[in-house]
Design an enzyme around this catalytic site. Sequence first.
Site, PDB file in Angstrom:
ATOM      1  N   ARG A   2       3.656   8.496  -1.348  1.00 40.83           N
ATOM      2  CA  ARG A   2       3.993   8.852   0.031  1.00 40.83           C
ATOM      3  C   ARG A   2       4.650   7.722   0.814  1.00 40.83           C
ATOM      4  O   ARG A   2       4.911   7.876   1.992  1.00 40.83           O
ATOM      5  CB  ARG A   2       2.726   9.328   0.768  1.00 40.83           C
ATOM      6  CG  ARG A   2       1.576   8.360   0.705  1.00 40.83           C
ATOM      7  CD  ARG A   2       0.280   9.006   1.152  1.00 40.83           C
ATOM      8  NE  ARG A   2       0.089   8.978   2.587  1.00 40.83           N
ATOM      9  CZ  ARG A   2      -0.761   9.762   3.241  1.00 40.83           C
ATOM     10  NH1 ARG A   2      -1.473  10.661   2.572  1.00 40.83           N
ATOM     11  NH2 ARG A   2      -0.900   9.674   4.542  1.00 40.83           N
ATOM     12  N   HIS A   3       4.909   6.575   0.162  1.00 40.49           N
ATOM     13  CA  HIS A   3       5.453   5.427   0.879  1.00 40.49           C
ATOM     14  C   HIS A   3       6.767   4.944   0.273  1.00 40.49           C
ATOM     15  O   HIS A   3       6.949   4.948  -0.944  1.00 40.49           O
ATOM     16  CB  HIS A   3       4.456   4.264   0.870  1.00 40.49           C
ATOM     17  CG  HIS A   3       3.257   4.493   1.730  1.00 40.49           C
ATOM     18  ND1 HIS A   3       2.058   4.924   1.226  1.00 40.49           N
ATOM     19  CD2 HIS A   3       3.078   4.337   3.069  1.00 40.49           C
ATOM     20  CE1 HIS A   3       1.174   5.029   2.214  1.00 40.49           C
ATOM     21  NE2 HIS A   3       1.781   4.685   3.339  1.00 40.49           N
TER      22      HIS A   3
END
Length: 437
Positions: free
Chosen positions: A216-217
Site C-alpha cells: 500500500r506504500h
Amino acid sequence: MTQTETMPRTLARELPRHEGQTVKMQGFLHARRDLGGVQFLVLRDVSGITQCVGSGLTLPLAESSVEVVGTVKAHPKAPGGFEVQVQDFRVISAATEPAPVEIPKMEWHVNPETMLDYRVVTVRGLKERAALKVQAELLAAFRDHLQQEGFTEISTPKIVSAGAEGGANLFPIDYFGQPAYLAQSPQLYKQIMVGVFERVFEVAPVYRAEEHATSRHLNEYLSLDVEMGFIQDEEEVMALENRLLAAIMTRLKERCAHEFTLLNATIPDVPAHIPRISLMDARQLVTEKFGHQVGGKDLDPEAERLLSQHFAQTESSDFVFVTKYPRAARPFYTHADHNPDGSLNPDTTRGFDLLFRGIEITSGGQRIHDHAMLMDSIAAYKLNPETLEGYTEVFKYGMPPHGGFAIGAERLTAKLLGISNVRYARAFPRDRHRLTP
C-alpha cells in the site's frame, strides 16, 4: 503515394461500422499462431485488440509495430465480434528480440517483480494500460469538478528547505551546496495560495523517505491536493470531497466501463452523505464487534479493514470518514476541535481520514489560520520556527479559516480496480528498492 498510404487508419473500436469494407490498421503484434496454414495474428492498438486472419505471411516477433490492410468481417468468436481478413501485411518496426514476458499471458500475482523489472514492455499489457487509463480519467474528473466549483489549479515547488510535517521522512538533496529536500507534501504552499485564489488544487508527485515495503506504500506517488478558504469547519471540506468523489465515479461509469469489465471490477456508488465516525468510536467499534485491539494513535490496517466492512454491511457504503483525530496523530497545522461551550479542546482536532474499501485514501481537515495559535502549535510540537518562517509569515496577514485534503491517486486507483499492490497502479513505480526503469 500508394492507395494504401493514403488510406486513413482504422482503430479496433471502429471496426463495427466498417463491416464489409477494406481498412488499414496499425498497431503492435500482440499475439500470433499458425493453424494448418492459416495464420492468426492479434493486433493491439490504443483502443483494443483485433483478430486478423491470413496465410503465407512472414510474421515478426511479438510486440513489433505492424500494418494490416484487409476486409472487415463479422465473427462471433473474435474480440469485439469482428475480424480482419488480411490482404496486405507490412512490418513498420520489427522487435529485435523476444519480449522478456509474454504480454497476453501476464498476471500481476504470478511474478510481480519480473513484471516491474521489465516495466518498459509489460506496461503495454491490456490490464496494465487499463489501470492507467482509469487513473487518467480519474485525474481528468478531479480537475473538471474542482474547476466547476471555482477552484484554481496551482503548481508548487518540489525542492524545499524543510518538510511540511516537521521534517520526518524526507529525501535530502544537495542544492548548490545547501541542504534541501524533495517535497513530502504541497501542504504549506497550498495553504499560502488560499490567500490568493481562496480555492486551489494541485496534481503532482510527492516523496516520502519511508523504509516500508508494503502493498500500500510508494516512495513517490501522485497526490491530489485540495485546499479551500472561508469555511465554517471541516464538515464543509468533507462535503466537498463527497461531491468530488461522486463526480469522479460518474465519469468513470461513462468512460471506463470496458476497463472495469476487463479487470472484473465494480465502480462504487458514492452515498449522498458518506458516513462519519469519530476515531475513538471507531476504535471502540472494532474492538467490541470484531475483538480487534487497536494499538498506537491511529487505526492500524486491520482496524481500517474491519471498520470498512462494518459500514459496507450496515450502511451499504464503501466509504467512511473517520473524524476527530487526537492532536498527537495529526500535523502541527491541524486546527483544534471546539468543546460544546465553544472553547478549544487541546486534545482533539478537526482532522479526518477517508477510508475506501478497507484502506485510507485521504487525510484532511481544517487548518490553523490564526498566527498566534500556529506559533503555539509549532512550539508544542517542538519544531524549529525558523525553518518554517517562509510559511508562517503569511498568517500575519489575515488568512481565512480554511481546510483541505489529499488523495493518493495510486491507492484510489488500486482499490477501485481490485489491484492488490499499489505499485501496479503507477506506470513506473518508485519503492524502497526500485529506481528503474
